[in-house]
Structure formats: structure tokens, C-alpha cells
Scaffold this motif. Structure first.
Motif, PDB file in Angstrom:
ATOM      1  N   PRO A  36       0.829  -1.214   0.000  1.00 34.12           N
ATOM      2  CA  PRO A  36       0.000   0.000   0.000  1.00 34.12           C
ATOM      3  C   PRO A  36       0.859   1.258   0.000  1.00 34.12           C
ATOM      4  O   PRO A  36       2.027   1.235   0.392  1.00 34.12           O
ATOM      5  CB  PRO A  36      -0.823  -0.123   1.285  1.00 34.12           C
ATOM      6  CG  PRO A  36      -0.096  -1.103   2.132  1.00 34.12           C
ATOM      7  CD  PRO A  36       0.689  -1.998   1.218  1.00 34.12           C
ATOM      8  N   ASP A  37       0.285   2.363  -0.446  1.00 35.65           N
ATOM      9  CA  ASP A  37       1.008   3.627  -0.521  1.00 35.65           C
ATOM     10  C   ASP A  37       1.587   4.048   0.827  1.00 35.65           C
ATOM     11  O   ASP A  37       2.616   4.708   0.873  1.00 35.65           O
ATOM     12  CB  ASP A  37       0.109   4.744  -1.062  1.00 35.65           C
ATOM     13  CG  ASP A  37      -0.053   4.663  -2.571  1.00 35.65           C
ATOM     14  OD1 ASP A  37       0.634   3.831  -3.194  1.00 35.65           O
ATOM     15  OD2 ASP A  37      -0.860   5.438  -3.117  1.00 35.65           O
ATOM     16  N   LYS A  38       0.947   3.663   1.933  1.00 33.11           N
ATOM     17  CA  LYS A  38       1.486   4.008   3.256  1.00 33.11           C
ATOM     18  C   LYS A  38       2.895   3.458   3.422  1.00 33.11           C
ATOM     19  O   LYS A  38       3.735   4.079   4.048  1.00 33.11           O
ATOM     20  CB  LYS A  38       0.590   3.440   4.360  1.00 33.11           C
ATOM     21  CG  LYS A  38      -0.588   4.289   4.709  1.00 33.11           C
ATOM     22  CD  LYS A  38      -1.311   3.679   5.900  1.00 33.11           C
ATOM     23  CE  LYS A  38      -2.532   4.477   6.256  1.00 33.11           C
ATOM     24  NZ  LYS A  38      -3.278   3.864   7.358  1.00 33.11           N
ATOM     25  N   GLN A  39       3.149   2.276   2.878  1.00 31.99           N
ATOM     26  CA  GLN A  39       4.451   1.638   3.019  1.00 31.99           C
ATOM     27  C   GLN A  39       5.424   2.087   1.935  1.00 31.99           C
ATOM     28  O   GLN A  39       6.588   2.320   2.210  1.00 31.99           O
ATOM     29  CB  GLN A  39       4.318   0.116   2.952  1.00 31.99           C
ATOM     30  CG  GLN A  39       3.727  -0.492   4.187  1.00 31.99           C
ATOM     31  CD  GLN A  39       3.644  -1.989   4.055  1.00 31.99           C
ATOM     32  OE1 GLN A  39       3.130  -2.509   3.074  1.00 31.99           O
ATOM     33  NE2 GLN A  39       4.152  -2.689   5.049  1.00 31.99           N
ATOM     34  N   ARG A  40       4.977   2.170   0.705  1.00 30.52           N
ATOM     35  CA  ARG A  40       5.904   2.447  -0.391  1.00 30.52           C
ATOM     36  C   ARG A  40       5.942   3.898  -0.815  1.00 30.52           C
ATOM     37  O   ARG A  40       6.803   4.290  -1.580  1.00 30.52           O
ATOM     38  CB  ARG A  40       5.611   1.550  -1.589  1.00 30.52           C
ATOM     39  CG  ARG A  40       4.271   1.764  -2.224  1.00 30.52           C
ATOM     40  CD  ARG A  40       4.006   0.726  -3.292  1.00 30.52           C
ATOM     41  NE  ARG A  40       2.940   1.163  -4.160  1.00 30.52           N
ATOM     42  CZ  ARG A  40       2.991   1.198  -5.458  1.00 30.52           C
ATOM     43  NH1 ARG A  40       4.064   0.784  -6.066  1.00 30.52           N
ATOM     44  NH2 ARG A  40       1.970   1.622  -6.164  1.00 30.52           N
TER      45      ARG A  40
END
Length: 126
Positions: A36-40
Motif C-alpha cells: 500500500p502507498d502508506k508503506q511504499r
């Protein structure tokens, strides 16, 4: 309290059972996939903002909006290109240098990305 049922490992042919949906410890490397964008980070944080859009337009014009993938060039196939691809993927130390970028057809891009993903999964298993 009722016990939750176990789930089969998602690796094809594996008979192991796990507590959460996913892969067993032996096949955990198969879980490499989209994060997810939160991680990447979002597209701008990953380097695909306004500067990338300008560079993308330059590459498409340079390549005359024609697919430059190895397979199309080898077979003489002429397909319209709508995307820009890193010849050496960023995950393998590729850069945004124009020499490392080429116009590519969406279907060719999916096929090339699938091969690169398989290569990354194989590296993760080692």
C-alpha cells in the motif's frame, strides 16, 4: 471461544495450513507483491511526479510513440506505445536517465513487468 479454522497456504501444491490467509513459512517469499502507498509512498514520493510526466512525454516523442520492447524490435512488430519503461528496473538499480527509458505498449509492459517480478521473487527466495 470457538477456534478459527486454518487456511491453506496460497502456494500452488502446498498442503501446509496457516492461521492467517497467506503463505506458510516455507513459501513466505511468494508474498512479495504490491504494497500500500502508506508503506511504499505515493507516486510523487517514488519519483513519478511532474518531472516524470515531462520526461515521459519526451521519451514517447523520441521513440515516435512506437513500442521499443525487445520482442517487438526482434520480430519487426509495430505497436503503438502509451507507456514508458525502465530498461533496467529501478528495483535493480536502474535510473531515470533517458538512455535507460523506452516507449512501450501496455501489453508488452505487463509482460515485461511480470518477468521482472518473477525474477524478484526468485531472488527473495534465496
Amino acid at each position: 471461544m470457538a477456534r478459527r479454522s486454518l487456511f491453506p497456504c496460497r502456494h500452488r501444491g502446498c498442503a501446509a495450513l496457516v492461521r492467517e490467509p497467506g503463505y506458510c513459512d516455507k513459501h513466505a517469499g511468494d508474498a512479495v507483491g504490491w504494497k500500500p502507498d502508506k508503506q511504499r509512498g505515493n507516486r510523487h514520493e517514488r519519483g513519478y511526479g511532474a518531472d516524470w510526466e515531462r520526461l515521459r512525454g519526451l521519451i514517447l516523442r523520441r521513440d515516435r510513440y512506437l513500442c521499443q520492447c525487445d520482442e517487438c524490435k526482434r520480430t519487426g512488430r509495430v505497436l503503438p506505445a502509451t507507456e514508458v519503461d525502465h530498461r533496467i528496473p529501478k528495483a535493480e538499480c536502474g535510473t531515470d536517465d533517458p538512455a535507460n527509458l523506452s516507449a512501450i505498449n501496455a501489453d508488452c509492459h505487463k509482460r515485461k513487468t511480470a518477468k521482472e517480478s518473477a525474477r524478484a521473487r526468485a531472488r527473495a527466495r534465496r
